[in-house]
Every structure is written in structure tokens, then in C-alpha cells.
Design an enzyme around this catalytic site. Structure first.
Site, mmCIF file in Angstrom:
data_model
loop_
_atom_site.group_PDB
_atom_site.id
_atom_site.type_symbol
_atom_site.label_atom_id
_atom_site.label_comp_id
_atom_site.label_asym_id
_atom_site.label_seq_id
_atom_site.Cartn_x
_atom_site.Cartn_y
_atom_site.Cartn_z
ATOM 1 N N HIS A 307 0.917 -1.051 0.090
ATOM 2 C CA HIS A 307 -0.040 0.164 0.050
ATOM 3 C C HIS A 307 0.799 1.109 -0.050
ATOM 4 O O HIS A 307 2.033 1.285 0.640
ATOM 5 C CB HIS A 307 -0.886 0.034 1.329
ATOM 6 C CG HIS A 307 -2.163 1.189 1.113
ATOM 7 N ND1 HIS A 307 -2.296 2.280 1.219
ATOM 8 C CD2 HIS A 307 -3.194 0.615 0.612
ATOM 9 C CE1 HIS A 307 -3.047 2.710 1.074
ATOM 10 N NE2 HIS A 307 -4.086 2.032 0.668
ATOM 11 N N ASP A 364 -8.098 -5.055 -0.331
ATOM 12 C CA ASP A 364 -8.488 -5.736 -1.342
ATOM 13 C C ASP A 364 -8.287 -7.077 -1.419
ATOM 14 O O ASP A 364 -8.939 -7.942 -2.185
ATOM 15 C CB ASP A 364 -8.167 -4.969 -2.620
ATOM 16 C CG ASP A 364 -8.892 -3.548 -2.759
ATOM 17 O OD1 ASP A 364 -10.178 -3.598 -2.377
ATOM 18 O OD2 ASP A 364 -8.459 -2.796 -3.058
HETATM 19 N N1 CMC Z 1 4.220 -7.413 -5.102
HETATM 20 C C1 CMC Z 1 5.519 -7.531 -5.248
HETATM 21 N N2 CMC Z 1 6.465 -6.386 -5.076
HETATM 22 C C2 CMC Z 1 5.899 -5.268 -4.593
HETATM 23 C C3 CMC Z 1 4.475 -5.110 -4.621
HETATM 24 C C4 CMC Z 1 3.779 -6.226 -4.618
HETATM 25 N N3 CMC Z 1 2.309 -6.288 -4.461
HETATM 26 N N4 CMC Z 1 4.101 -3.890 -4.087
HETATM 27 C C5 CMC Z 1 5.338 -3.314 -4.131
HETATM 28 N N5 CMC Z 1 6.294 -4.223 -4.566
HETATM 29 C C6 CMC Z 1 7.806 -3.689 -4.256
HETATM 30 C C7 CMC Z 1 8.241 -3.011 -5.528
HETATM 31 O O1 CMC Z 1 8.548 -3.749 -6.811
HETATM 32 C C8 CMC Z 1 9.310 -2.072 -4.835
HETATM 33 O O2 CMC Z 1 10.454 -2.967 -4.959
HETATM 34 P P1 CMC Z 1 11.914 -2.325 -5.067
HETATM 35 O O3 CMC Z 1 12.022 -1.481 -3.651
HETATM 36 O O4 CMC Z 1 12.896 -3.509 -4.857
HETATM 37 O O5 CMC Z 1 12.030 -1.681 -6.269
HETATM 38 C C9 CMC Z 1 8.735 -1.957 -3.483
HETATM 39 O O6 CMC Z 1 7.776 -2.899 -3.063
HETATM 40 C C10 CMC Z 1 8.039 -0.548 -3.255
HETATM 41 O O7 CMC Z 1 7.105 -0.528 -4.095
HETATM 42 P P2 CMC Z 1 6.266 0.657 -4.935
HETATM 43 O O8 CMC Z 1 5.854 0.399 -6.203
HETATM 44 O O9 CMC Z 1 7.462 1.878 -4.954
HETATM 45 O O10 CMC Z 1 5.387 1.113 -3.665
HETATM 46 P P3 CMC Z 1 4.248 2.040 -4.200
HETATM 47 O O11 CMC Z 1 3.952 2.591 -2.696
HETATM 48 O O12 CMC Z 1 4.451 3.159 -5.041
HETATM 49 O O13 CMC Z 1 2.938 1.363 -4.621
HETATM 50 C C11 CMC Z 1 1.153 -0.160 -4.643
HETATM 51 C C12 CMC Z 1 1.973 0.820 -3.681
HETATM 52 C C13 CMC Z 1 -0.162 -0.351 -3.828
HETATM 53 C C14 CMC Z 1 0.717 0.454 -5.778
HETATM 54 C C15 CMC Z 1 1.772 -1.356 -4.839
HETATM 55 O O14 CMC Z 1 2.081 -1.847 -3.743
HETATM 56 C C16 CMC Z 1 1.292 -2.479 -5.844
HETATM 57 O O15 CMC Z 1 1.182 -2.377 -6.870
HETATM 58 N N6 CMC Z 1 0.327 -3.269 -4.976
HETATM 59 C C17 CMC Z 1 -0.398 -4.454 -5.720
HETATM 60 C C18 CMC Z 1 -1.693 -3.506 -6.252
HETATM 61 C C19 CMC Z 1 -2.680 -3.463 -5.073
HETATM 62 O O16 CMC Z 1 -2.904 -4.338 -4.338
HETATM 63 N N7 CMC Z 1 -3.301 -2.256 -4.892
HETATM 64 C C20 CMC Z 1 -4.448 -2.076 -4.153
HETATM 65 C C21 CMC Z 1 -3.888 -1.058 -3.057
HETATM 66 S S1 CMC Z 1 -5.227 -0.782 -1.656
HETATM 67 C C22 CMC Z 1 -6.573 -0.267 -2.430
HETATM 68 C C23 CMC Z 1 -6.443 1.257 -2.609
HETATM 69 O O17 CMC Z 1 -6.450 1.959 -1.441
HETATM 70 O O18 CMC Z 1 -6.613 1.607 -3.677
#
Ligand code: CMC
Length: 428
Positions: A307, A364
């Protein structure tokens, strides 16, 4: 702590005030940055460090796993309040008295009939259309059937538009599902509670009575409360920014629905179930998918994990996990998908990749499992999220208009070509 932040550029110091929120959060007020520095801007893709507004609606602390609507904890609201009380609280700032609650519900019901011509629009969609596309189009279409724009300086006008959309939106949600299932469209039953009515409108078969199941009603009520607001996320920021151009409420909401659709936001609940299905079809090997999620050369991500804000746990996920267990036990659901979900959850919570990056199951991960048990098709999950988020979007839109916020218009750092001479097509 000092009251200012100092920025030094080319040997020149500039001071900017620090502003404090009621929960002691601190922000640097950079409103004068460009004028003070001769045009320097900040750059912050994804707005990870940028506050777009001051807001008094929702507080969340991602480190401590705190979520509060108007000061009330999500745990208490999910346990003690109903969805309409929470909607009223979010939009108007206080929990309603019994009289206010009853009037609010009565006003919503009185505005719930959708112009019959909207059916023609529903008819024109192919059955295969994605429900989120249908819902955002129908929400936008409401503008055409309710042409008067909201006078935001009139509390009465504002209230009327709020109850109108809260009345009509569940009908559109239900019609979206009925269209998909080839069922005749229905206007619901004003003798029922808000959530009971939604369920009946969605599932009633033309040739039989619809029997309510209290466990399902309570679980849906809770799910809607948990999704009702989440401060400045992608869809809410969209609603605020579209509304900041003084586009109408329904148009702003329709834009928010489109933003919610994406798999990194509200579309994650659909993506979770699709991922679990794909793992099952591929033999159920969760370890293989854990490895894919960790492989930087593989775009696969474990949907329902991680998240942007919650970095220890998602408080909504804790509540919904319990509700999911209750619903599944009550309905006696046995589903191989659940074993895969439990396996992934266990492995991820013990895996250093996920632990180090603070990636925990989010709301989710579990909501899709409950929706599936309720008989809601996977591509309708995000529509259910939109139904829950509606009061939050309305509250944020109303706050933005009442605070007379300026039009949202970010800047950019241009990295394209500098000036070049035009070449006629024959010379290129
Ligand atoms: N699976 C594998 N790796 C992950 C995931 C995941 N679901 N989420 C983040 N990472 C890794 C990412 O690759 C990165 O690794 P590194 O530091 O080695 O490059 C690190 O964790 C940080 O990720 P980020 O993308 O910079 O984190 P963010 O804060 O920009 O993204 C997120 C948050 C929710 C978009 C992301 O965690 C994600 O894509 N999750 C899966 C989709 C999901 O479940 N979304 C629903 C969110 S809850 C509902 C809402 O409020 O909308």
C-alpha cells in the site's frame, strides 16, 4: 521546532513557513516558492511528498495503521455504525441524530428513481462491457437528466444534490449487474434499508422472492464503511481536481470512477481474484508465484499486497479478514481459491522480500473473497468499491468547493526538444 524551513539555492536563502495539522503532521508551505526563487518548482512524480490540500475529513497514519473518519476510528465505526451514518458523518462532519438519519434516508429514497430513459443507455451497452465502464458512463449520463448545476453557496442545493446521487447511484450499480446477467432492470424497494435495497436490486430474480441474509447484509455494510473514504488517493484526487474546474458533481464522480478502475487502485480487488484463479489453473503452486513477484525482471506483482501509505498493516484488512471468515463460515463456502489465498498470505508474511518492503495484505486482498462468496461476479468488485467510496468522493468534492480551492493545475519540468525549425514534409 522552528516555524520555518530554509532552502538555499545558489547561495541565497529562502524561508518557508511550516504548517501543522491537528494530528501534528507538518508540511512546508511552498506557495511562494516560484515567486521567491524566480521560477523554481518542486518535482514529485506520484505526489509521494506533496500535500494537495488541507482536509478535515479523513486522517490516516500509515506507520501506525490508523484510519479515522472525522476523528472516529474505523474499528469503532465498522462495529457500531451503519453505512448511511458513516456517509452522513463524512459528508456533513458529524454523526447524525436519529431524526437527521431518518430524514437523510427518507430524502435519499425520495430521489432514487432514475429517469426511465437511462434504461435506453443501459440497453445500448453490450453485455460484455466492463461494469466499471458502464457505471462511469451512466454516472456521467445523469448530468444530462439532471441539468441544473449545483449552487455550492446554497446548503439546500448542495444537500439536494448529495441525496440525489446517493439515491440514484445504487440503482445504477444494480442495473450494471442486471444488464450483465440479462435480468430486467428494477427500481428497488423503499421499505428496505440502504444496503438491503442494494442487494435486492442486484439479485432479485423476476420470478421469485428475494430473501435477505443478515450475515451478507452486515458484511456488505461493513465493506462499504471500510471503503467509504481514504483521503487523497488517486480517485479522490481525481474527483477534487475535476471538480476544481467547477465541473459538476456527477461529472467529477464519473471521472473518479474511471480513476478507481485501474488495477493499482480499486481494480486491485478484481486483479486479486483473477490472480488466484490463474494460480489455481496453473496447478496451485503458490511458491512459483511468490518467486515471480520477487523477480525484478518479471512484471508480476502479488495483487492485494502493499500500500502506498500503510507500511505496517492496513487496519481495514484486519477488520475485513474477520468478516470474511464469518461470511464463509455462514455460507458454508468451500473454495479452492481460499486455500491459495491463505497459502500466499502465510508465505508473504514470512518472506523477507515482503517483510523488508513492508508489504502486507491490503483491504482488497480480502474484499474480493467476500464478494465472490456473496455471488458477485469478479468484474463487479470494483463497482462495489465505488458504491462504498461514493460518500468519500462527495465529502471531498463538497469540502473542496466550500473551501473555494483554486483550479488544480500542476507544473512540469520540461525535458523535450528545445526550439527547432519546422521542416516541410518533403524534406523529412
Ligand atoms: N508485489 C511484489 N512487489 C511489490 C508489490 C507487490 N504487490 N508492491 C510493491 N512491491 C515492491 C516494489 O517492486 C518495490 O520494490 P523495490 O524497492 O525493490 O523496487 C517496493 O515493493 C516498493 O513498491 P512501490 O511500487 O514503490 O510502492 P508504491 O507505494 O508506489 O505502490 C502499490 C503501492 C499499492 C501501488 C503497490 O504496492 C502495488 O502495486 N500493489 C499491488 C496492487 C494492489 O494491491 N493495490 C491495491 C491498493 S489498496 C486499495 C486502494 O487503496 O486503492
Amino acid at each position: 521546532m522552528s516555524n520555518t524551513a530554509t532552502l538555499e539555492v545558489n547561495g541565497q536563502k529562502h524561508e518557508f513557513p511550516l504548517v501543522k495539522g491537528t494530528e501534528d503532521e507538518v508540511a512546508i508551505d511552498v506557495k511562494t516558492l516560484r515567486s521567491a526563487t524566480g521560477g523554481i518548482i518542486t518535482i514529485d512524480p506520484g505526489y509521494k511528498n506533496t500535500g494537495s490540500c488541507e482536509s478535515g475529513i479523513t486522517f490516516l497514519d500509515g506507520e501506525k495503521g490508523i484510519l479515522r473518519y472525522r476523528g472516529y476510528s474505523i474499528e469503532e465505526l465498522a462495529e457500531k455504525a451503519d453505512f448511511l451514518e458513516v456517509a452522513y458523518l463524512l459528508i456533513f462532519g458529524e454523526l447524525p441524530t436519529k431524526e437527521q438519519h431518518d430524514k437523510f434516508h427518507a430524502d435519499i429514497k425520495s430521489k432514487s428513481v432514475v429517469d426511465d430513459d437511462v434504461r435506453k443507455i443501459v440497453d445500448a451497452f453490450p453485455k460484455s462491457a466492463h461494469p466499471m465502464g458502464v457505471l462511469s458512463s451512466l454516472t456521467s449520463a445523469l448530468t444530462a437528466f439532471n441539468p441544473s448545476s449545483v449552487n455550492v453557496d446554497s446548503e439546500e442545493d448542495m444537500y439536494n444534490s448529495v441525496v440525489k446521487i446517493l439515491g440514484k447511484f445504487p440503482v445504477l450499480v444494480a442495473w450494471t449487474l442486471r444488464k450483465k446477467n440479462g435480468l430486467p432492470l428494477d427500481y428497488g424497494d423503499n421499505s428496505l434499508g440502504y444496503v438491503e435495497n442494494v442487494l435486492k436490486m442486484m439479485f432479485k430474480q423476476p420470478n421469485e422472492e428475494y430473501v435477505q441474509n443478515k450475515v451478507i447484509v452486515d458484511a456488505l455494510d461493513k465493506l462499504l464503511i471500510l471503503h467509504a473514504d481514504h483521503e487523497q488517493n488517486c480517485s479522490t484526487s481525481t474527483v477534487r481536481i475535476v471538480g476544481s474546474s467547477h465541473a459538476g458533481l456527477f461529472a467529477s464522480l464519473s471521472a473518479g470512477i474511471s480513476a478507481l478502475w485501474g488495477p493499482l487502485h480499486g481494480g486491485a480487488n478484481q486483479a486479486v481474484l483473477e490472480m488466484l484463479e490463474a494460480i489455481r489453473e496453473d496447478g496451485g503452486d503458490t511458491k512459483k508465484y511468490m518467486a515471480k513477484a520477487k523477480d525484478k525482471n518479471d512484471p508480476f506483482r502479488l495483487m492485494g499486497f502493499g500500500h502506498r501509505v500503510y507500511k505496517n498493516f492496513d487496519p481495514r484488512a484486519k477488520i475485513i479478514k474477520v468478516a470474511a471468515d464469518e461470511v464463509l463460515a455462514d455460507l458454508g463456502v468451500e473454495d479452492p481459491i481460499l486455500d491459495i489465498a491463505k497459502g500466499l498470505e502465510k508465505e508473504a508474511l514470512e518472506d523477507p522480500y515482503f517483510v523488508d518492503r513492508k508489504l502486507y495484505p491490503n483491504v482488497d486482498f480480502y474484499s474480493g473473497i467476500i464478494y465472490r462468496a456473496m455471488g458477485i461476479p469478479t468484474d463487479m468488485f470494483t463497482v462495489m468499491f465505488a458504491l462504498g467510496r461514493l460518500p468519500g468522493w462527495i465529502a471531498q468534492w463538497r469540502e473542496m468547493r466550500l473551501r473555494k480551492e483554486p483550479i488544480g493545475r500542476p507544473r512540469q519540468l520540461y525535458i523535450g526538444e528545445t526550439h527547432r525549425a519546422f521542416k516541410p514534409i518533403s524534406k523529412r
